[in-house]
Design a protein around this motif. Structure first.
Motif, mmCIF file in Angstrom:
data_model
loop_
_atom_site.group_PDB
_atom_site.id
_atom_site.type_symbol
_atom_site.label_atom_id
_atom_site.label_comp_id
_atom_site.label_asym_id
_atom_site.label_seq_id
_atom_site.Cartn_x
_atom_site.Cartn_y
_atom_site.Cartn_z
ATOM 1 N N LEU A 56 0.818 -1.212 0.000
ATOM 2 C CA LEU A 56 0.000 0.000 0.000
ATOM 3 C C LEU A 56 0.856 1.267 0.000
ATOM 4 O O LEU A 56 0.535 2.239 -0.677
ATOM 5 C CB LEU A 56 -0.934 0.002 1.211
ATOM 6 C CG LEU A 56 -2.002 -1.085 1.216
ATOM 7 C CD1 LEU A 56 -2.719 -1.114 2.571
ATOM 8 C CD2 LEU A 56 -2.984 -0.899 0.086
ATOM 9 N N THR A 57 1.952 1.241 0.747
ATOM 10 C CA THR A 57 2.819 2.412 0.860
ATOM 11 C C THR A 57 3.564 2.697 -0.444
ATOM 12 O O THR A 57 3.672 3.843 -0.860
ATOM 13 C CB THR A 57 3.832 2.221 2.009
ATOM 14 O OG1 THR A 57 3.117 2.016 3.222
ATOM 15 C CG2 THR A 57 4.754 3.415 2.154
ATOM 16 N N THR A 58 4.074 1.643 -1.070
ATOM 17 C CA THR A 58 4.895 1.825 -2.272
ATOM 18 C C THR A 58 4.103 1.762 -3.560
ATOM 19 O O THR A 58 4.615 2.115 -4.613
ATOM 20 C CB THR A 58 5.994 0.752 -2.356
ATOM 21 O OG1 THR A 58 5.387 -0.540 -2.476
ATOM 22 C CG2 THR A 58 6.911 0.808 -1.149
ATOM 23 N N ARG A 59 2.864 1.259 -3.480
ATOM 24 C CA ARG A 59 2.019 1.043 -4.662
ATOM 25 C C ARG A 59 2.650 0.048 -5.631
ATOM 26 O O ARG A 59 2.470 0.123 -6.832
ATOM 27 C CB ARG A 59 1.707 2.377 -5.335
ATOM 28 C CG ARG A 59 0.914 3.292 -4.415
ATOM 29 C CD ARG A 59 0.770 4.677 -4.908
ATOM 30 N NE ARG A 59 0.420 4.728 -6.317
ATOM 31 C CZ ARG A 59 -0.389 5.606 -6.852
ATOM 32 N NH1 ARG A 59 -0.965 6.475 -6.079
ATOM 33 N NH2 ARG A 59 -0.620 5.620 -8.135
ATOM 34 N N CYS A 60 3.400 -0.905 -5.059
ATOM 35 C CA CYS A 60 4.044 -1.954 -5.850
ATOM 36 C C CYS A 60 3.358 -3.289 -5.569
ATOM 37 O O CYS A 60 3.205 -3.676 -4.415
ATOM 38 C CB CYS A 60 5.519 -2.092 -5.481
ATOM 39 S SG CYS A 60 6.537 -0.703 -5.989
ATOM 40 N N PRO A 61 2.975 -4.021 -6.624
ATOM 41 C CA PRO A 61 2.426 -5.352 -6.400
ATOM 42 C C PRO A 61 3.501 -6.291 -5.880
ATOM 43 O O PRO A 61 4.648 -6.226 -6.319
ATOM 44 C CB PRO A 61 1.914 -5.778 -7.776
ATOM 45 C CG PRO A 61 2.614 -4.923 -8.750
ATOM 46 C CD PRO A 61 3.014 -3.672 -8.046
ATOM 47 N N ILE A 62 3.145 -7.127 -4.933
ATOM 48 C CA ILE A 62 4.069 -8.109 -4.363
ATOM 49 C C ILE A 62 3.377 -9.462 -4.404
ATOM 50 O O ILE A 62 2.360 -9.666 -3.742
ATOM 51 C CB ILE A 62 4.458 -7.750 -2.908
ATOM 52 C CG1 ILE A 62 5.063 -6.345 -2.849
ATOM 53 C CG2 ILE A 62 5.413 -8.795 -2.346
ATOM 54 C CD1 ILE A 62 5.273 -5.824 -1.435
ATOM 55 N N SER A 99 12.837 -9.082 -8.475
ATOM 56 C CA SER A 99 12.066 -8.139 -9.277
ATOM 57 C C SER A 99 11.401 -8.874 -10.422
ATOM 58 O O SER A 99 12.007 -9.739 -11.051
ATOM 59 C CB SER A 99 12.995 -7.054 -9.843
ATOM 60 O OG SER A 99 13.535 -6.292 -8.802
ATOM 61 N N ILE A 100 10.157 -8.541 -10.660
ATOM 62 C CA ILE A 100 9.432 -9.032 -11.825
ATOM 63 C C ILE A 100 8.835 -7.801 -12.501
ATOM 64 O O ILE A 100 8.844 -6.709 -11.924
ATOM 65 C CB ILE A 100 8.337 -10.058 -11.445
ATOM 66 C CG1 ILE A 100 7.350 -9.472 -10.436
ATOM 67 C CG2 ILE A 100 8.957 -11.337 -10.907
ATOM 68 C CD1 ILE A 100 6.166 -10.369 -10.132
#
Length: 112
Positions: A56-62, A99-100
């Motif tokens: 949520l903080t980085t707006r990066c999917p994990i 990383s993807i």
């Protein structure tokens, strides 16, 4: 006012197609993962919760977060790029990140 079945189907398809390929999840978050520093302040917690907060903080999917079950994270505080924050969170958990395209994947450290 009467709506024909064909018109109803057309409207439904338009709404459905407009969502295809989008980057929103069920919470309405728009992913926009960038390699730019972000202010992070996530306390040590259950790793699955901490990963969600980082997402949520980085707006990066994990992805691969099911591996987090039963593990705890270390606190991650500071201004850093999302990759650094995720790696710091995973240190000592037996998991690592890779990383993807457009985000990250949590994987086991080889041999764990």
């Amino acid at each position: 006012m009467r709506t024909s079945f064909a018109r109803l189907v057309a409207m439904t398809l338009a709404v459905t197609v407009s969502g295809i390929g989008g980057t929103a999840d069920a919470e309405g978050l728009r992913y926009d993962c960038r390699n730019e520093p972000v202010a992070i302040a996530i306390p040590g917690d259950r790793l699955d919760r901490a990963l969600n907060q980082l997402r949520l903080t980085t707006r990066c999917p994990i992805s691969g977060t099911k591996l987090a079950k039963g593990r705890r994270s270390k606190p991650v505080v500071g201004t850093m790029v999302p990759e650094q924050a995720l790696q710091a969170m995973l240190n000592g958990t037996g998991l690592q990140m890779r990383s993807i395209k457009g985000g990250f994947e949590v994987v086991r450290v080889p041999g764990n």
